[in-house]
Design a protein around this motif. Structure first.
Motif, mmCIF file in Angstrom:
data_model
loop_
_atom_site.group_PDB
_atom_site.id
_atom_site.type_symbol
_atom_site.label_atom_id
_atom_site.label_comp_id
_atom_site.label_asym_id
_atom_site.label_seq_id
_atom_site.Cartn_x
_atom_site.Cartn_y
_atom_site.Cartn_z
ATOM 1 N N ALA A 1 0.112 40.658 -1.531
ATOM 2 C CA ALA A 1 1.032 40.592 -2.672
ATOM 3 C C ALA A 1 1.025 39.224 -3.331
ATOM 4 C CB ALA A 1 2.449 40.944 -2.215
ATOM 5 N N PHE A 2 0.437 38.252 -2.631
ATOM 6 C CA PHE A 2 0.453 36.870 -3.142
ATOM 7 C C PHE A 2 -0.885 36.533 -3.795
ATOM 8 C CE2 PHE A 2 -0.587 32.370 -2.519
ATOM 9 C CZ PHE A 2 0.459 31.774 -3.204
ATOM 10 N N GLU A 3 -0.838 36.119 -5.044
ATOM 11 C CA GLU A 3 -2.036 35.696 -5.763
ATOM 12 C C GLU A 3 -1.942 34.195 -6.022
ATOM 13 O OE1 GLU A 3 -4.163 36.217 -10.149
ATOM 14 O OE2 GLU A 3 -2.458 37.487 -9.590
ATOM 15 N N GLU A 4 -2.976 33.492 -5.682
ATOM 16 C CA GLU A 4 -3.000 32.046 -5.935
ATOM 17 C C GLU A 4 -3.304 31.826 -7.412
ATOM 18 O OE1 GLU A 4 -5.953 28.779 -4.457
ATOM 19 O OE2 GLU A 4 -4.459 29.112 -2.875
ATOM 20 N N ARG A 5 -2.249 31.716 -8.187
ATOM 21 C CA ARG A 5 -2.384 31.661 -9.645
ATOM 22 C C ARG A 5 -2.608 30.248 -10.166
ATOM 23 N NH1 ARG A 5 2.911 35.029 -11.312
ATOM 24 N NH2 ARG A 5 2.082 34.703 -13.411
ATOM 25 N N ILE A 6 -2.172 29.277 -9.392
ATOM 26 C CA ILE A 6 -2.281 27.875 -9.825
ATOM 27 C C ILE A 6 -3.202 27.133 -8.862
ATOM 28 C CG2 ILE A 6 -1.023 25.768 -10.381
ATOM 29 C CD1 ILE A 6 -0.295 28.127 -12.178
ATOM 30 N N ARG A 7 -4.075 26.316 -9.426
ATOM 31 C CA ARG A 7 -4.980 25.490 -8.622
ATOM 32 C C ARG A 7 -5.042 24.094 -9.202
ATOM 33 N NH1 ARG A 7 -7.569 29.872 -10.029
ATOM 34 N NH2 ARG A 7 -8.939 28.700 -11.442
ATOM 35 N N LEU A 8 -5.116 23.116 -8.334
ATOM 36 C CA LEU A 8 -5.357 21.749 -8.783
ATOM 37 C C LEU A 8 -6.764 21.664 -9.360
ATOM 38 C CD1 LEU A 8 -3.905 19.801 -5.715
ATOM 39 C CD2 LEU A 8 -2.890 19.899 -7.997
ATOM 40 N N THR A 9 -6.900 20.935 -10.441
ATOM 41 C CA THR A 9 -8.217 20.700 -11.032
ATOM 42 C C THR A 9 -8.413 19.191 -11.170
ATOM 43 O OG1 THR A 9 -7.298 20.898 -13.276
ATOM 44 C CG2 THR A 9 -8.199 22.901 -12.266
ATOM 45 N N GLY A 10 -9.502 18.794 -11.743
ATOM 46 C CA GLY A 10 -9.759 17.368 -11.916
ATOM 47 C C GLY A 10 -10.020 16.678 -10.588
ATOM 48 N N ALA A 11 -9.427 15.507 -10.415
ATOM 49 C CA ALA A 11 -9.707 14.680 -9.236
ATOM 50 C C ALA A 11 -9.267 15.328 -7.930
ATOM 51 C CB ALA A 11 -9.016 13.327 -9.395
ATOM 52 N N TYR A 12 -8.291 16.228 -7.980
ATOM 53 C CA TYR A 12 -7.754 16.814 -6.751
ATOM 54 C C TYR A 12 -8.242 18.241 -6.490
ATOM 55 C CZ TYR A 12 -4.493 12.928 -7.359
ATOM 56 O OH TYR A 12 -3.943 11.684 -7.535
ATOM 57 N N GLU A 13 -9.167 18.734 -7.280
ATOM 58 C CA GLU A 13 -9.610 20.120 -7.151
ATOM 59 C C GLU A 13 -10.170 20.397 -5.756
ATOM 60 O OE1 GLU A 13 -12.378 23.440 -9.457
ATOM 61 O OE2 GLU A 13 -12.232 21.380 -10.229
ATOM 62 N N GLY A 14 -9.614 21.444 -5.109
ATOM 63 C CA GLY A 14 -10.072 21.859 -3.795
ATOM 64 C C GLY A 14 -9.670 20.945 -2.659
ATOM 65 N N LYS A 15 -8.950 19.889 -2.948
ATOM 66 C CA LYS A 15 -8.622 18.884 -1.927
ATOM 67 C C LYS A 15 -7.357 19.236 -1.155
ATOM 68 C CE LYS A 15 -8.135 13.840 -1.416
ATOM 69 N NZ LYS A 15 -8.053 12.538 -2.144
ATOM 70 N N TYR A 16 -6.404 19.923 -1.825
ATOM 71 C CA TYR A 16 -5.110 20.185 -1.198
ATOM 72 C C TYR A 16 -4.733 21.660 -1.340
ATOM 73 C CZ TYR A 16 -4.636 15.102 -1.241
ATOM 74 O OH TYR A 16 -4.843 13.761 -1.042
ATOM 75 N N PRO A 17 -5.243 22.523 -0.457
ATOM 76 C CA PRO A 17 -4.922 23.956 -0.554
ATOM 77 C C PRO A 17 -3.432 24.249 -0.390
ATOM 78 C CG PRO A 17 -6.128 23.452 1.484
ATOM 79 C CD PRO A 17 -6.210 22.240 0.613
ATOM 80 N N GLN A 18 -2.707 23.427 0.385
ATOM 81 C CA GLN A 18 -1.255 23.622 0.516
ATOM 82 C C GLN A 18 -0.568 23.478 -0.836
ATOM 83 O OE1 GLN A 18 0.698 21.184 3.385
ATOM 84 N NE2 GLN A 18 -0.221 22.210 5.145
ATOM 85 N N VAL A 19 -1.006 22.499 -1.601
ATOM 86 C CA VAL A 19 -0.401 22.262 -2.917
ATOM 87 C C VAL A 19 -0.728 23.410 -3.861
ATOM 88 C CG1 VAL A 19 -0.279 20.686 -4.885
ATOM 89 C CG2 VAL A 19 -0.487 19.770 -2.563
ATOM 90 N N ASP A 20 -1.944 23.931 -3.774
ATOM 91 C CA ASP A 20 -2.310 25.086 -4.601
ATOM 92 C C ASP A 20 -1.365 26.256 -4.326
ATOM 93 O OD1 ASP A 20 -4.434 23.667 -5.633
ATOM 94 O OD2 ASP A 20 -5.931 24.570 -4.308
ATOM 95 N N GLN A 21 -1.105 26.512 -3.043
ATOM 96 C CA GLN A 21 -0.218 27.623 -2.719
ATOM 97 C C GLN A 21 1.211 27.332 -3.190
ATOM 98 O OE1 GLN A 21 1.741 29.290 1.212
ATOM 99 N NE2 GLN A 21 -0.348 30.035 1.029
ATOM 100 N N TYR A 22 1.667 26.120 -2.959
ATOM 101 C CA TYR A 22 3.035 25.790 -3.361
ATOM 102 C C TYR A 22 3.216 25.953 -4.869
ATOM 103 C CZ TYR A 22 7.122 23.224 -4.729
ATOM 104 O OH TYR A 22 8.314 22.890 -5.320
ATOM 105 N N LEU A 23 2.294 25.412 -5.660
ATOM 106 C CA LEU A 23 2.419 25.496 -7.116
ATOM 107 C C LEU A 23 2.332 26.942 -7.595
ATOM 108 C CD1 LEU A 23 0.284 22.398 -8.184
ATOM 109 C CD2 LEU A 23 2.779 22.595 -8.132
#
Length: 650
Positions: free
Chosen positions: A463-485
């Motif tokens: 039911a959970f879609e990861e709709r937001i992702r960090l891009t730029g300098a932090y892309e792929g670096k912090y998966p926890q932040v991707d989920q939180y956002l």
């Protein structure tokens, strides 16, 4: 000796051996029973040592001609055994043997051992020590048990200063004699009888006893120092040994009167701030959204899309006030922000790190909720999770809520994200309450959401879609932040839908929305945003991690504002004033204090000119003096406080 006498003596010895064996077997069984009762939570690494310690002095009994050192060794074994039983019995009778982890178990063990060590140091007799120490333990455990049953919170040191009130309250209760209580007392008596039956051929020389006592006391004191680590005041007593929790909260359990505190000062405050009637009586929906924060308030970063477009758009919306809320907690301690908002009190005037819901709200407390109830509001709390968290059930009742809704009040098919009821499902419950109430009857809802609760490891929830992702300098670096956002994006969408619904209703309605604290995501992400490490930041810089967004929206005309800076303790008074509702004298006092001290929390405060001050100076700040006195009366002096003064005018 006559043959008959010898025969009687022999029979007596046999009976004695049988009694000793029976007592030893019963003690062993009791230990196993207590450990098995809590086997879900007692870790195996701690189960075995605790079990072994309980029986050691009964197995390694002193020989008939034991030397003084041998007797002292046996004394130590008895002390270790008694400490084990004291811990197990206390935890069993109060909460069924629940302790979370090994550290908490041994913290509690050391504190119980200290009781027996102190008694042994005084009486220098192991039999008396076992009986007296176990008696002290049982008195405390049973008091703690019944206080927890009747009040929902454990015994605290401050309760000793309210014995008179407790006697009056206790008169209206009947004390049930439960099986667990009888079992606990029986096992304690059994253990003392077993120790008393152990052969003691001679007393150890006094000098040996004194030396052993001194050594033991040194060990206990050192152990107390070690056990004092890893304690979180925001955590419940279920996560700690009862005696350990009592001792660690003791210094925070009693709050001293402010300098110059008196009934005359309270009368002065009541005369200076009399409250004000309102021009409108809207439905008020107050939403404290779990871990909701705008991390760009700390530092800039890029994402694939805006993670809270609706909240950001409110800066230019009609009939809306928006800005930043300063709170007193980071990454947890939800009830701290909740306490400040609902009572109007500030953590700056309470011991650092304390948990007010569990320590101070022990009786009916006048304020926002009771005042709205007196005005005819239907007052409802909603928390789509466990009812046991933070002692909410008892606190909400004392604050004046008519109804309380928890996870069990939601349907089994309520939408969930990562196992938690979603914000959208949560807000549908608010709409249900509104549609079910009698027309024209105002509704106050205080909603503590659950969707965004930590942790934020990548989820396999379909039911959970990861709709937001960090891009730029932090892309792929912090998966926890991707989920939180991504969770924040879901929250933003849900509250937009709630606002859209109430924008179409006829009754005047207001929504007050705010985050309780920032999320505890990967610490290095915060380091990147700050450009330094936690250790390098000043206390004022760290305040950036203690801000969350807030907005006040109404479906009728209010004056728009954006970029408002406020702290949680002022929010309810500020909202009532902005919405045209009635306000209390206490609300007016806080609004006056805010003119000089716009934001305050447990770490410090800001003056109107922007200067930062550490919390140690809050008590001496002239603009906060009356506020501190009024808060003390509200929480700790029901005899002097004027209850109606804390409630919005009816």
């Amino acid at each position: 000796m006559c043959p008959e006498c010898k025969k009687r003596e022999k029979i007596g010895k046999i009976i004695g051996y049988i009694v000793d064996i029976a007592l030893a077997a019963a003690v062993f069984y009791a230990a196993v029973y207590l450990l098995r009762k809590g086997s879900i939570h007692y870790r195996p690494e701690s189960q075995w040592p605790l079990g072994i310690l309980t029986g050691l002095p009964l197995v390694l009994r002193p020989r008939k001609r034991a030397t003084a050192p041998e007797l002292l060794i046996h004394d130590v074994l008895v002390l270790l055994s008694a400490s084990s039983f004291a811990l197990l019995l206390t935890e069993y009778v109060v909460k069924g043997g629940i302790l979370i982890g090994n550290v908490q178990i041994w913290q509690g063990y050391v504190y119980h051992a200290a009781i027996f060590g102190i008694v042994y140091w005084i009486v220098c007799n192991i039999r008396l020590t076992a009986c007296i120490g176990m008696g002290i333990t049982m008195v405390y455990a049973l008091i703690d048990h019944y206080v927890t049953v009747f009040r929902g919170t454990p015994v605290l040191l401050s309760d000793l200063f309210a014995v008179g009130t407790a006697k009056n309250v206790a008169a209206s209760y009947s004390v049930p004699v439960e099986l667990s209580v009888l079992q606990t007392v029986a096992i304690a008596v059994l253990f003392c009888a077993a120790v008393w039956r152990v052969r003691r051929p001679a007393s150890a020389p006094r000098r040996w006893q004194f030396a052993a006592c001194s050594l033991l006391m040194g060990c206990w004191l050192y152990g107390l120092g070690l056990a004092g680590s890893s304690f979180g005041f925001w955590q419940g007593n279920l996560e700690y040994s009862e005696w350990y929790y009592f001792c660690r909260t003791a210094e925070n359990a009693v709050v001293k009167k402010p300098a110059g505190y008196s009934g005359a000062v309270l009368e002065q405050a009541a005369q200076a701030y009399a409250g004000r009637s309102g021009t409108v009586q809207p439905n008020i929906i107050m939403i404290m959204n779990e871990s909701f924060a705008d991390l760009k308030s700390i530092g800039d970063f890029e994402t694939n899309e805006d993670y809270m477009p609706f909240i950001h758009s409110l800066a230019e919306a009609e009939n809306t006030i928006s800005g930043d809320l300063l709170v007193s907690t980071f990454g947890g301690g939800t009830a701290t922000t909740e306490f400040e908002v609902l009572t109007g009190d500030t953590m700056a005037f309470l011991p650092f790190g304390c948990s007010p819901y569990q320590m101070y709200v022990k009786s009916e407390t006048p304020g926002l909720v009771s005042g709205l109830e007196a005005q005819g509001y239907q007052t409802v709390s909603i928390h789509p999770y466990l009812a046991t968290s933070w002692n909410r059930q008892q606190v909400y009742e004392r604050l004046g809520f008519d109804r309380q809704l928890y996870e069990t009040d939601f349907s089994d098919d309520a939408a969930r994200l990562r196992g938690y009821i979603s914000d959208s499902a949560d807000y549908r419950k608010i709409i249900e309450l509104y549609e079910a109430k009698p027309a024209g009857e105002p509704l106050f809802v205080f909603n503590v959401t659950m969707q965004n609760h930590g942790g934020y490891e990548p989820s396999d929830d379909p039911a959970f879609e990861e709709r937001i992702r960090l891009t730029g300098a932090y892309e792929g670096k912090y998966p926890q932040v991707d989920q939180y956002l991504s969770l924040v994006r879901y929250s933003d969408e849900a509250v937009e839908q709630l606002v859209a619904y109430f924008s179409q209703v006829d009754e005047p309605t207001a929504i007050v929305f705010f985050g309780d604290h920032q999320p505890n995501v990967t610490s290095t992400f915060y380091d990147d945003l700050f450009g330094n490490t936690e250790a390098a930041r000043t206390r004022e810089e760290k305040q950036a991690k203690l801000t969350t967004p807030f907005f006040i929206w109404a479906n009728y005309d209010i004056e728009e504002q954006a970029g408002v800076q406020i702290s949680a303790n002022y929010l309810s008074a500020y909202a009532l004033d902005a919405l045209g509702c009635a306000v209390s004298g206490y609300d007016q006092l806080r609004l006056a204090a805010r003119e000089q001290v716009p934001c305050i929390n447990s770490y410090g405060y800001y003056l109107a000119g922007g200067a930062w001050r550490d919390s140690s100076g809050a008590a001496a700040e002239p603009a906060l003096s009356l506020y501190q006195n009024a808060q003390y009366a509200q929480l700790f002096d029901p005899k002097r406080r004027i209850d109606a003064w804390y409630e919005p005018l009816a």
